[in-house]
Design a protein around this motif. Structure first.
Motif, mmCIF file in Angstrom:
data_model
loop_
_atom_site.group_PDB
_atom_site.id
_atom_site.type_symbol
_atom_site.label_atom_id
_atom_site.label_comp_id
_atom_site.label_asym_id
_atom_site.label_seq_id
_atom_site.Cartn_x
_atom_site.Cartn_y
_atom_site.Cartn_z
ATOM 1 N N LEU A 169 0.831 -1.208 0.000
ATOM 2 C CA LEU A 169 0.000 0.000 0.000
ATOM 3 C C LEU A 169 0.866 1.259 0.000
ATOM 4 O O LEU A 169 0.527 2.249 -0.655
ATOM 5 C CB LEU A 169 -0.959 -0.007 1.193
ATOM 6 N N ALA A 170 1.989 1.228 0.721
ATOM 7 C CA ALA A 170 2.903 2.380 0.725
ATOM 8 C C ALA A 170 3.403 2.642 -0.689
ATOM 9 O O ALA A 170 3.450 3.797 -1.140
ATOM 10 C CB ALA A 170 4.071 2.141 1.678
ATOM 11 N N LYS A 171 3.740 1.577 -1.407
ATOM 12 C CA LYS A 171 4.208 1.733 -2.786
ATOM 13 C C LYS A 171 3.069 2.196 -3.692
ATOM 14 O O LYS A 171 3.232 3.124 -4.492
ATOM 15 C CB LYS A 171 4.785 0.421 -3.294
ATOM 16 N N ASP A 172 1.905 1.552 -3.571
ATOM 17 C CA ASP A 172 0.768 1.891 -4.438
ATOM 18 C C ASP A 172 0.315 3.336 -4.253
ATOM 19 O O ASP A 172 0.075 4.046 -5.219
ATOM 20 C CB ASP A 172 -0.418 0.964 -4.168
ATOM 21 N N TYR A 173 0.196 3.763 -3.000
ATOM 22 C CA TYR A 173 -0.327 5.104 -2.727
ATOM 23 C C TYR A 173 0.751 6.176 -2.810
ATOM 24 O O TYR A 173 0.449 7.339 -3.040
ATOM 25 C CB TYR A 173 -0.968 5.176 -1.339
ATOM 26 N N THR A 177 8.029 2.595 -2.860
ATOM 27 C CA THR A 177 8.099 2.178 -1.457
ATOM 28 C C THR A 177 8.766 3.254 -0.604
ATOM 29 O O THR A 177 8.304 3.558 0.490
ATOM 30 C CB THR A 177 8.853 0.841 -1.324
ATOM 31 N N LEU A 178 9.828 3.869 -1.120
ATOM 32 C CA LEU A 178 10.535 4.907 -0.366
ATOM 33 C C LEU A 178 9.644 6.124 -0.138
ATOM 34 O O LEU A 178 9.500 6.595 0.992
ATOM 35 C CB LEU A 178 11.821 5.314 -1.084
ATOM 36 N N VAL A 179 9.041 6.642 -1.185
ATOM 37 C CA VAL A 179 8.177 7.821 -1.042
ATOM 38 C C VAL A 179 6.989 7.488 -0.146
ATOM 39 O O VAL A 179 6.613 8.271 0.725
ATOM 40 C CB VAL A 179 7.708 8.337 -2.428
ATOM 41 N N GLY A 180 6.411 6.304 -0.345
ATOM 42 C CA GLY A 180 5.291 5.874 0.499
ATOM 43 C C GLY A 180 5.676 5.776 1.961
ATOM 44 O O GLY A 180 4.936 6.209 2.842
#
Length: 191
Positions: A169-173, A177-180
């Motif tokens: 979800l961190a990557k998707d949204y 992955t880092l920005v999430g």
């Protein structure tokens, strides 16, 4: 069914009230549902242990944990505390749950607080805060609970990919992955 584990933690395998609230969101949560459900059960188990399994706190703790991360799915938001609070408060009113809305909001709002909470209803909010940190860290942070107890709770309620869901979800949204991860940290962690 309730049992006392060898570690002294009381384990409830069935929580009909949790199921009633949570099942309303099963389709929305989708494939993440089993992992989120077990995360909720683990966190409730730890929080109730910190509260001496006091029955008078159980309904609030159960409700807070059903909703504490729900904004990830209802609002597709990495800064999910406020959306989660809003859904909890709305359902509290709509379903006539009868919980103190300020206490319910605070239990959700402060569950990622790094340092101990010292405000009103400290015992409940601290129990929820510590419980979530134990489970979110996969037991690396134990908050006074033994490794053996954490293993027993995790065996009763397996992870079922919950932490992987959070990374996805961190990557998707967040776009990556880092920005999430940065958005999550800025959006939900409180000092």
């Amino acid at each position: 069914m309730e049992s006392r584990l060898m570690s002294g933690i009381t384990l409830k395998l069935e929580r009909p009230y949790v199921e009633e609230l949570l099942n309303r969101y099963e389709d929305l949560i989708g494939k993440d549902f089993p992992g989120y459900r077990n995360h909720i059960y683990r966190a409730i188990t730890y929080a109730m242990h910190f509260l001496g399994n006091a029955v008078e706190h159980e309904r609030l703790v159960e409700t807070a944990f059903v909703y504490h991360d729900i904004g990830l799915w209802t609002d597709h938001e990495l800064a999910y505390l406020e959306p989660s609070e809003a859904v909890a408060i709305a359902d509290n009113q709509k379903l006539g749950l009868g919980l103190d809305p300020d206490l319910l909001r605070d239990a959700i709002h402060w569950h990622h607080k790094i340092f101990p909470y010292t405000g009103p209803h400290r015992d409940i909010i601290e129990a929820c805060r510590k419980a979530d940190w134990i489970d979110a860290s996969k037991g690396m942070l134990r908050k006074g609970i033994s490794r053996a107890a954490i293993r027993e709770v995790e065996a009763a309620f397996p992870n079922l990919g919950f932490h992987n869901s959070l990374m996805r979800l961190a990557k998707d949204y967040g776009g990556s992955t880092l920005v999430g991860a940065i958005k999550v940290t800025v959006g939900i962690v409180r000092l």
